[in-house]
Design a protein around this motif. Structure first.
Motif, PDB file in Angstrom:
ATOM      1  N   ILE A 114       0.701  -1.066  -0.244  1.00  0.00           N
ATOM      2  CA  ILE A 114      -0.304   0.046   0.073  1.00  0.00           C
ATOM      3  C   ILE A 114       0.935   1.211   0.116  1.00  0.00           C
ATOM      4  O   ILE A 114       0.609   2.550  -0.379  1.00  0.00           O
ATOM      5  CB  ILE A 114      -0.898   0.597   1.017  1.00  0.00           C
ATOM      6  N   SER A 118       1.296   3.704  -2.633  1.00  0.00           N
ATOM      7  CA  SER A 118       0.459   4.771  -2.996  1.00  0.00           C
ATOM      8  C   SER A 118       0.195   6.291  -3.199  1.00  0.00           C
ATOM      9  O   SER A 118      -1.275   5.982  -3.677  1.00  0.00           O
ATOM     10  CB  SER A 118       0.789   5.125  -0.729  1.00  0.00           C
ATOM     11  N   CYS A 121      -1.803   4.705  -6.566  1.00  0.00           N
ATOM     12  CA  CYS A 121      -3.106   4.843  -6.620  1.00  0.00           C
ATOM     13  C   CYS A 121      -4.226   5.769  -5.956  1.00  0.00           C
ATOM     14  O   CYS A 121      -5.405   5.833  -6.591  1.00  0.00           O
ATOM     15  CB  CYS A 121      -3.005   3.601  -4.492  1.00  0.00           C
ATOM     16  N   ARG A 142      -8.413  -3.677  -6.603  1.00  0.00           N
ATOM     17  CA  ARG A 142      -8.375  -3.673  -5.297  1.00  0.00           C
ATOM     18  C   ARG A 142      -9.759  -5.098  -4.546  1.00  0.00           C
ATOM     19  O   ARG A 142      -9.621  -5.437  -3.359  1.00  0.00           O
ATOM     20  CB  ARG A 142      -9.413  -2.114  -4.796  1.00  0.00           C
ATOM     21  N   SER A 180      -4.334   1.676   5.315  1.00  0.00           N
ATOM     22  CA  SER A 180      -4.239   2.330   3.649  1.00  0.00           C
ATOM     23  C   SER A 180      -3.780   4.034   4.593  1.00  0.00           C
ATOM     24  O   SER A 180      -3.469   4.652   3.949  1.00  0.00           O
ATOM     25  CB  SER A 180      -5.577   1.774   3.156  1.00  0.00           C
TER      26      SER A 180
END
Length: 216
Positions: A114, A118, A121, A142, A180
């Motif tokens: 993650i 990051s 995303c 996801r 996250s």
């Protein structure tokens, strides 16, 4: 190039790709708009530069012929989707045998993935209409990631290394959102962004809280 990467990614995430203009990126890093065009002919190439740099951090530090040529991004969508597939496969590698893959390691690996991706995303999440099929593929990635974490948690519960919970599917969602938050949002798009938190500290705080909450 690193300054452009940082400034543009911050704006694309927090202001949005459509609302960000070349002059905004230039202002963010103290360049004239004309000087920014020396490096890139438009913000679409900067978007591609960010996405490429996310899956290949060494890319942004290489020598470029300026302005950066659009053609080097021709296969970018496929490269990104291949990266999603590799991560999906790697993360599922221990589902058939978790004996040597404890809960701590699974959460650590999930956090690392993650955190590593990051920026890319978040750019996709905040600009879904501007990234076409990548957005569709990302949503599928996801979903698979959620299914994998839930599968691991189910196995750990059977083994007794994850405490019994009534709704593992919702706990899985909470765990992913916690990972996250600490691995992605707090340094990029939190209400109060904290870029000065070292990676090791954010990971340690996240892991400590999750293990305290769920370790059997």
């Amino acid at each position: 190039m690193e300054l452009i990467f940082d400034a543009a990614s911050h704006l694309f995430i927090n202001k949005g790709y459509a609302r960000t203009q070349m002059k905004d990126i230039a202002k963010e890093i103290g360049l004239s708009t004309g000087m920014l065009y020396v490096y890139f002919t438009g913000k679409r190439d900067i978007l591609s530069f960010i996405m490429k740099g996310t899956i290949d951090p060494a890319f942004i530090t290489q020598e470029f012929e300026l302005p950066v040529c659009s053609e080097i991004f021709d296969s970018l969508d496929n490269e990104i989707m291949d990266a999603f597939e590799r991560n999906t496969k790697a993360f599922s590698a221990h589902l058939d045998n978790i004996a040597d893959y404890p809960l701590e390691q699974m959460l650590s690996d999930a956090f690392d993935v993650i955190s590593k991706y990051s920026i890319g995303c978040l750019v996709i999440e905040k600009n879904p209409d501007n990234l076409g099929k990548l957005t569709i593929h990302y949503k599928e990635y996801r979903r698979k990631f959620y299914d994998q974490v839930l599968s691991y948690i189910t196995l750990y519960m059977r083994k007794g290394t994850f405490r019994k919970v009534e709704h593992p599917e919702y706990c899985t969602r909470l765990i992913i959102e916690t990972l996250s938050w600490w691995g992605m949002h707090i340094t990029n798009d939190a209400f109060e962004v904290q870029k000065d938190i070292p990676f090791e500290v954010s990971k340690s705080v996240c892991m400590d809280n999750l293990l305290h909450a769920y370790k059997g």
